[in-house]
Design a protein around this motif. Sequence first.
Motif, PDB file in Angstrom:
ATOM      1  N   LEU A 212       5.005  16.569  -0.648  1.00 12.09           N
ATOM      2  CA  LEU A 212       6.320  15.769  -1.011  1.00 12.09           C
ATOM      3  C   LEU A 212       7.118  15.128   0.145  1.00 12.09           C
ATOM      4  N   SER A 213       6.967  15.780   1.140  1.00 11.78           N
ATOM      5  CA  SER A 213       7.512  15.183   2.425  1.00 11.78           C
ATOM      6  C   SER A 213       6.628  13.941   2.792  1.00 11.78           C
ATOM      7  N   TYR A 214       5.446  14.141   2.720  1.00 14.95           N
ATOM      8  CA  TYR A 214       4.651  13.038   3.152  1.00 14.95           C
ATOM      9  C   TYR A 214       4.701  11.777   2.124  1.00 14.95           C
ATOM     10  N   GLY A 215       4.794  12.088   0.858  1.00  8.95           N
ATOM     11  CA  GLY A 215       5.241  11.144  -0.051  1.00  8.95           C
ATOM     12  C   GLY A 215       6.499  10.371   0.103  1.00  8.95           C
ATOM     13  N   LEU A 216       7.493  11.007   0.462  1.00  8.12           N
ATOM     14  CA  LEU A 216       8.604  10.458   0.823  1.00  8.12           C
ATOM     15  C   LEU A 216       8.523   9.578   2.180  1.00  8.12           C
TER      16      LEU A 216
ATOM     17  N   LEU B  43       0.987  -1.218  -0.070  1.00  7.25           N
ATOM     18  CA  LEU B  43       0.077   0.067  -0.028  1.00  7.25           C
ATOM     19  C   LEU B  43       0.876   1.207  -0.125  1.00  7.25           C
ATOM     20  N   CYS B  44       1.982   1.306   0.629  1.00  9.96           N
ATOM     21  CA  CYS B  44       2.906   2.408   0.818  1.00  9.96           C
ATOM     22  C   CYS B  44       3.597   2.729  -0.643  1.00  9.96           C
ATOM     23  N   PHE B  45       3.812   1.656  -1.484  1.00  7.50           N
ATOM     24  CA  PHE B  45       4.470   2.048  -2.645  1.00  7.50           C
ATOM     25  C   PHE B  45       3.457   2.225  -4.004  1.00  7.50           C
ATOM     26  N   THR B  46       2.139   1.596  -3.803  1.00  4.73           N
ATOM     27  CA  THR B  46       1.346   1.829  -4.502  1.00  4.73           C
ATOM     28  C   THR B  46       0.094   2.376  -4.527  1.00  4.73           C
ATOM     29  N   VAL B  47      -0.197   3.009  -3.407  1.00  5.06           N
ATOM     30  CA  VAL B  47      -1.365   3.822  -3.024  1.00  5.06           C
ATOM     31  C   VAL B  47      -1.016   5.163  -2.447  1.00  5.06           C
ATOM     32  N   LEU B  48      -0.466   4.977  -1.055  1.00  2.83           N
ATOM     33  CA  LEU B  48      -0.118   6.027  -0.176  1.00  2.83           C
ATOM     34  C   LEU B  48       0.795   6.954  -0.727  1.00  2.83           C
ATOM     35  N   ALA B  49       2.135   6.634  -1.219  1.00  2.24           N
ATOM     36  CA  ALA B  49       3.133   7.413  -1.675  1.00  2.24           C
ATOM     37  C   ALA B  49       2.527   8.000  -3.059  1.00  2.24           C
ATOM     38  N   PRO B  50       2.028   7.505  -3.909  1.00  2.87           N
ATOM     39  CA  PRO B  50       1.542   7.860  -5.239  1.00  2.87           C
ATOM     40  C   PRO B  50       0.533   8.918  -5.067  1.00  2.87           C
ATOM     41  N   TRP B  51      -0.160   8.938  -3.996  1.00  2.00           N
ATOM     42  CA  TRP B  51      -1.260   9.805  -3.789  1.00  2.00           C
ATOM     43  C   TRP B  51      -0.777  10.963  -3.213  1.00  2.00           C
ATOM     44  N   GLN B  52       0.089  11.135  -2.333  1.00  2.00           N
ATOM     45  CA  GLN B  52       0.914  12.091  -1.612  1.00  2.00           C
ATOM     46  C   GLN B  52       1.599  13.105  -3.019  1.00  2.00           C
ATOM     47  N   LEU B  53       2.454  12.214  -3.758  1.00  2.00           N
ATOM     48  CA  LEU B  53       3.204  12.687  -4.750  1.00  2.00           C
ATOM     49  C   LEU B  53       2.666  13.372  -5.714  1.00  2.00           C
ATOM     50  N   GLY B  54       1.251  12.560  -6.206  1.00  2.00           N
ATOM     51  CA  GLY B  54       0.544  13.095  -7.124  1.00  2.00           C
ATOM     52  C   GLY B  54       0.062  14.495  -6.704  1.00  2.00           C
ATOM     53  N   LYS B  55      -0.457  14.664  -5.514  1.00  2.00           N
ATOM     54  CA  LYS B  55      -0.871  16.013  -4.865  1.00  2.00           C
ATOM     55  C   LYS B  55       0.235  17.079  -5.058  1.00  2.00           C
ATOM     56  N   ASN B  56       1.318  16.630  -4.657  1.00  2.00           N
ATOM     57  CA  ASN B  56       2.527  17.828  -4.888  1.00  2.00           C
ATOM     58  C   ASN B  56       2.745  18.056  -6.360  1.00  2.00           C
TER      59      ASN B  56
END
Length: 295
Positions: free
Chosen positions: A220-224, A25-38
């Motif tokens: 960005l920081s949330y995605g990382l 979930l971290c790699f496929t949902v949560l990180a892309p979600w935050q990086l996409g918002k950035n």
Amino acid sequence: MRRLTFLLRPSWVIFAAVVVAFAYLCFTVLAPWQLGKNIRTSHRNDLIAASVNATPVDITGLLTTPDAKDTEWRRVVATGSYVPGSTVLERLQRLDDKPAYGVLAAFRLADGRELLVDRGLVGAADGTHLPPIAEPPAGPQRIEGRVRKSEGVIPGKEPMTQDGYRQVYSIDTAQESTVLGTALTTVPTGDRGGYLQLSEGQPGAFTPEPLPQLDAGPYLSYGLQWIAFGVMAPLGLGYFVYAEIRERRRERGTAPAAAPAPAAPANSADPVTIPAAPPKSNTERLADRYGGTRH
């Protein structure tokens, strides 16, 4: 391999499944979600910054390019007149952190096409009551504003009529077309159809909404962070497996040998000594710790 058979125990299997699911979930949902918002926020900031010093363009040029993209926030001018009796109010707005209404109207261009115009915000009288809404000026007008993208319709929030005004909960060109009973022309934005948001000091304008702050936010920081969590979770699982193996090795190395049984007494008159219970083996101690049969 026998040393790793404890990983087949239900507790370890469940633990491993939870770790794998969390990392996935971290790699496929949560990180892309935050990086996409950035990415979207940075793109919006670029469009706003580019529009600040840009010369306004005639809106008819955008209307003739239906596949135009990245037009939101662009400064435009329009020539025509307001449509009488086309006022629609947007509910549940805020002005200076107080209840307010957004005021919408239709604007007819010289060629007959009608646009949705956001005239700005008016504060609620006494914080609760609808104030008097002045009609836009009549006759030919030249107005300047920015292209904005329709917000979409809020599910369960249907248009209504109250205090003599048609009222909605969001600015959506398609919905306002239905409310006004007229075909509003949408401004191409590459996604949902857009409308015109008046700038300050324009004919018929109230208080315009301020431009968003040009910062990328914490996305960005949330995605990382989610990427880091996705890496740390399997590493944590590996550490616990290593710690379990190390503990088992230590207990095997320190387990004392079983004491020999004492010989039978030579004389039946001698007192019989009951031997002490032998110390538990390493396997029995581990079974007491985890329960059940050890493997």
